[in-house]
Design an enzyme around this catalytic site. Structure first.
Site, PDB file in Angstrom:
ATOM      1  N   HIS A 164       0.698  -1.304  -0.054  1.00  0.00           N
ATOM      2  CA  HIS A 164      -0.025   0.071   0.050  1.00  0.00           C
ATOM      3  C   HIS A 164       0.979   1.328   0.231  1.00  0.00           C
ATOM      4  O   HIS A 164       0.521   2.348  -0.837  1.00  0.00           O
ATOM      5  CB  HIS A 164      -1.160   0.072   1.362  1.00  0.00           C
ATOM      6  CG  HIS A 164      -1.738   0.958   1.354  1.00  0.00           C
ATOM      7  ND1 HIS A 164      -3.241   1.007   0.924  1.00  0.00           N
ATOM      8  CD2 HIS A 164      -1.911   2.166   1.772  1.00  0.00           C
ATOM      9  CE1 HIS A 164      -3.884   2.248   1.296  1.00  0.00           C
ATOM     10  NE2 HIS A 164      -2.915   2.990   1.770  1.00  0.00           N
TER      11      HIS A 164
ATOM     12  N   ASP B 122      20.210  12.797  17.374  1.00  0.00           N
ATOM     13  CA  ASP B 122      20.415  12.686  15.803  1.00  0.00           C
ATOM     14  C   ASP B 122      21.586  11.697  15.632  1.00  0.00           C
ATOM     15  O   ASP B 122      22.352  12.331  14.960  1.00  0.00           O
ATOM     16  CB  ASP B 122      20.304  14.141  15.011  1.00  0.00           C
ATOM     17  CG  ASP B 122      20.147  13.761  13.613  1.00  0.00           C
ATOM     18  OD1 ASP B 122      19.830  12.855  13.266  1.00  0.00           O
ATOM     19  OD2 ASP B 122      20.569  14.990  12.931  1.00  0.00           O
TER      20      ASP B 122
HETATM   21 FE   FE2 Z   1      -3.256   5.001   2.385  1.00  0.00          FE
END
Ligand code: FE2
Length: 552
Positions: free
Chosen positions: A94, A457
């Site tokens: 997706h 970081d």
């Molecule tokens: Fe989506």
């Protein structure tokens, strides 16, 4: 349901959106809606495309990530259709589909992508065969944050557009937490604080929406800019359901311009979940040898984008981008050269600062951020960074020497450190040298954590290798804390960097790092490492629980 042709023409993109009656999405209810509508939607799509069912050559479906019941409904229909037509089945990721439809519809070739929706917040780019994740949310997605806030405030679903409409009438910036960790971000603190302010009832809703949006999108802007500076991609793509937001688009545009990259935006029709993106990605996969046999067509609601091979993407060349120089931004003298432009600051090299070779770190205004928020962040980070660097040095970690701090001018003058960033140095080292270096980096990270410093970081871009010792730089996002959770996030950032940028060596480097880290941290190391693993898993779990993407 979408239909695409192999040359990239979208022939149909039919939607049947499930809108919850009240509250958030109910997975089962959404699945029931999909099951009832699917036949009718397929018929409509064929009609729109002017095709017969027999003209379909392959059937693609979303295998994940997303809500289990909805994915299952889609997969079942796809299996039935493919068997009936006697054509191959292709299971598509997706998130990859959101990027591919963005590339197809905007013309972007090799962009760094900010993918933002109700279920996902991901900064990704293509590298070595896959889409690599440079940053993502550590808890909920930005769309989910807006939806939940909107629901609390009695605004209609979906929350993003409703909050945006309200925000247009707001003007006052209410202080809300801004949480960025390297290229990752977190929205739960922001959501909780915004809801608290809402319940206190002392602000106009317009101002609260305005502030929520300003802070959330500035956070997205910062991590995107950091990833863009890191990857030096020539293009920046905004995709996903939240991509329709005008304010976010203007932020993306401003960042792209600043770095000489071309901005691209997915058109609104392909921003939210749609069938066309699945159809098109299915074609890309199928034409490059990927099919999904029926017996392996189960859904995977946690399927990560960086687990997907993308053979249709050839290794893009990575042109060196020219840094655009801002005329008149040069602070003083003529021996100064702008050497890098980051999300945090511009770095200038001064060959002769009182006889010394120095780096001047200037936190310049970021025009995409609200001016008040921008000033607050820059001022705090300048003063705080200098303080943390001193503390790190006392703990036995090599850092640049600080010569001057100017919190008003938002500027730090520090020693120029000879050497190469570990990110680049790694490629020239033998396996043994790499492992020794990473053990040493693990030791130094242990020293930082042991002294109560969270780097914030921790990546191979922020460590310089001079052949003798690793020198830690860039403490702009550092925090003082001894919490195992925060230590875990630091370790997670390093591991993420290894996964995205040093993939072939990830195993040996992680092992060496953890070894060095354990040597210094002793028993406390186990808790931090355990948290790191949990954070990796947690991202997946929360995404599933809160995934508002109802379609596939
Ligand atoms: Fe989506």
């Amino acid at each position: 349901m979408g239909i695409a042709s192999s040359d990239g023409v979208i022939l149909a993109n039919e939607v049947s959106t499930y809108t919850p009656e009240k509250g958030g999405i109910h997975p089962r209810e959404a699945a029931r809606h999909h099951a009832m509508e699917i036949g009718e939607v397929i018929a409509r799509a064929l009609e729109r495309a002017g095709l017969e069912a027999g003209d379909i050559d392959i059937v693609a479906f979303s295998r994940g990530p997303g809500l289990g019941p909805c994915l299952r409904t889609g997969a079942t229909a796809a299996r039935a259709l493919a068997s009936y037509l006697g054509v191959p089945l292709v299971g598509v990721n997706h998130c990859v589909a959101h990027i591919e439809i963005g590339r197809l519809s905007s013309g972007a070739e090799d962009p760094l992508t900010l993918y933002v929706s109700g279920g996902n917040t991901i900064v990704a780019g293509f590298e070595a065969g896959r889409y690599r994740v440079y940053g993502e949310t550590l808890d909920i997605a930005v769309g989910n944050c807006l939806d939940v806030f909107a629901r609390e405030a009695g605004l209609p679903y979906p929350g993003g557009p409703a909050v945006e409409r309200m925000a247009l009438k707001g003007e006052r910036l209410i202080p809300l937490p801004y949480v960025v960790k390297g290229m990752d971000l977190s929205f739960t603190g922001l959501l909780t604080a915004a809801i608290q302010e809402l319940r206190r009832g002392c602000w106009r809703l317009e101002d609260l929406c305005y502030s929520l949006q300003e802070v959330a999108y500035a956070m997205l802007g910062e991590v995107t800019e950091r990833a863009l500076a890191h990857t030096r991609k020539p293009e920046l793509l905004l995709t996903g359901g939240v991509a329709a937001n005008r304010r976010l688009r203007s932020i993306i545009q401003s960042i792209a311009e600043e770095h000489g990259a071309t901005p691209h935006y997915v058109p609104t029709a392909y921003a939210t979940d749609n069938g066309a993106m699945i159809a098109w990605t299915g074609i890309l996969a199928y034409t490059h040898g990927v099919t999904t046999p029926l017996e392996r067509s189960h859904i995977d609601s946690d399927w990560r984008i960086d687990e997907v091979e993308a053979p249709w993407r050839r290794e893009g060349s990575r042109p060196e981008l020219e840094i655009r120089r801002d005329e008149g931004a040069e602070p003083r003298g003529s021996k100064m050269v702008l050497i890098s432009k980051g999300a945090e600051a511009d770095l200038w090299l001064d060959e002769d600062w009182n006889g010394r070779r120095v780096i001047i770190k200037r936190r310049v205004k970021k025009s995409y951020r609200h001016p008040k928020l921008d000033e607050r962040l820059r001022r705090y980070r300048t003063a705080h960074e200098a303080e943390v660097i001193h503390r790190a040095k006392r703990a036995g970690v090599s850092t640049p020497i600080i010569y001057q701090v100017d919190p008003e001018g938002m500027e730090i003058v520090m020693q120029y450190v000879e050497g190469v960033r570990v990110r680049e140095a790694l490629e020239g080292l033998s396996q043994e040298e790499r492992i020794n270096l990473f053990r040493l980096i693990g030791v130094k990270a242990g020293r930082l954590h042991g002294a109560g410093i969270i780097h914030g970081d921790l990546t191979t871009s922020n460590i310089i290798w001079n052949g003798r010792s690793p020198i830690f730089i860039d403490f702009g996002l550092a925090e003082l804390s001894r919490e195992a959770e925060k230590r875990g996030v630091d370790l997670h950032l390093m591991r993420r960097m290894l996964m995205s940028t040093h993939f072939p060596h990830v195993k040996e480097l992680s092992t060496a790092f953890e070894e060095g880290y354990r040597n210094i941290m002793g028993a406390e190391a186990e808790e931090a490492i355990r948290r790191m693993r949990e954070i990796e898993r947690r991202g997946r779990y929360v995404k599933r629980e809160n995934d508002m993407d109802a379609d596939g």
